[in-house]
Design an enzyme around this catalytic site. Structure first.
Site, mmCIF file in Angstrom:
data_model
loop_
_atom_site.group_PDB
_atom_site.id
_atom_site.type_symbol
_atom_site.label_atom_id
_atom_site.label_comp_id
_atom_site.label_asym_id
_atom_site.label_seq_id
_atom_site.Cartn_x
_atom_site.Cartn_y
_atom_site.Cartn_z
ATOM 1 N N LYS A 191 -9.179 29.347 -22.822
ATOM 2 C CA LYS A 191 -9.015 30.756 -22.479
ATOM 3 C C LYS A 191 -8.261 30.919 -21.167
ATOM 4 C CE LYS A 191 -11.323 33.385 -19.972
ATOM 5 N NZ LYS A 191 -12.352 34.134 -19.211
ATOM 6 N N ASP A 194 -11.847 36.186 -24.903
ATOM 7 C CA ASP A 194 -13.033 36.218 -24.059
ATOM 8 C C ASP A 194 -14.173 36.837 -24.852
ATOM 9 O OD1 ASP A 194 -12.517 38.923 -24.160
ATOM 10 O OD2 ASP A 194 -12.362 39.198 -21.991
#
Length: 216
Positions: free
Chosen positions: A128, A146
């Protein structure tokens, strides 16, 4: 256990849902404060299990004290921890910041790399974080997942409830054209904060997200 008959939206319908979310937040921008690639990398690393607002409260002093990888690499973990002690997991984050800064100095001449492989080889940097740095920092097409993005995609049946973050990422990248990946990420973060809450989501107030009359 999830039913094997669980159906996700078709590609067209899934794209419509995400594009409606983008339309709700057409000017969405990153909420983390940064002025260069190094500050972006550090801010995203610090944002794990912590709000962006909380990160923005500690980074001004942190960046003033350690404005470069060279400066941060020379700091002790204890000194770094003092600046970020209000954040969750701050001791581990201090350890990763120092190690990451050392790697930047030793392996990349003090510059933040831009490839996924190089970024993910840095201490404390996962997929991420790498995706955010690539897309926001370098303008390289990538889609970061997320908790907000994952929750929205599952709530709106863009992916199965059992989908992993990587499966969410791959699904959205198949659904949307490349140029919409970053706008989608930014808009979905705001939508997740303001509408599609973990408890009592208010998505029902946006009927356009469920209107598939013109989409097969």
């Amino acid at each position: 256990m999830e039913s094997e008959t669980f159906m996700v939206l078709s590609k067209k319908r899934a794209r419509k849902v995400i594009e409606e979310i983008i339309a709700l937040y057409p000017h969405a921008k990153p909420s983390l404060n940064f002025t260069n690639h190094f500050e972006l990398l550090v801010a995203v690393m610090l944002s794990a299990q912590t709000t962006d607002a909380a990160v923005n409260q500690v980074t001004p002093a942190l960046f003033k004290a350690y404005p470069s990888p060279e400066a941060m690499a020379q700091a002790s973990e204890a000194d770094l921890a003092k600046y970020i002690s209000r954040l969750g997991l701050y001791r581990n984050k201090a350890k990763y910041l120092k190690k990451c800064a050392q790697q930047l100095v030793e392996d990349f001449g003090g510059q933040v790399p831009h490839t996924r492989k190089e970024l993910e080889n840095l201490a404390g940097v996962g997929r991420k974080t790498a995706n955010v740095v690539m897309s926001v920092g370098f303008g390289i097409s990538a889609f970061a997942v997320d908790t907000h993005v994952e929750r929205i995609c599952k709530h709106h049946e863009i992916v199965k409830k059992s989908a992993s973050p990587l499966e969410v990422e791959r699904r959205v990248m198949k659904v949307l054209p490349r140029e919409e990946w970053l706008p989608a990420h930014q808009a979905m973060i705001l939508f997740g904060r303001e509408v599609c809450h973990p408890k009592n989501p208010e998505c029902h107030n946006y009927p356009q997200l469920y209107d598939f009359s013109e989409t097969q």
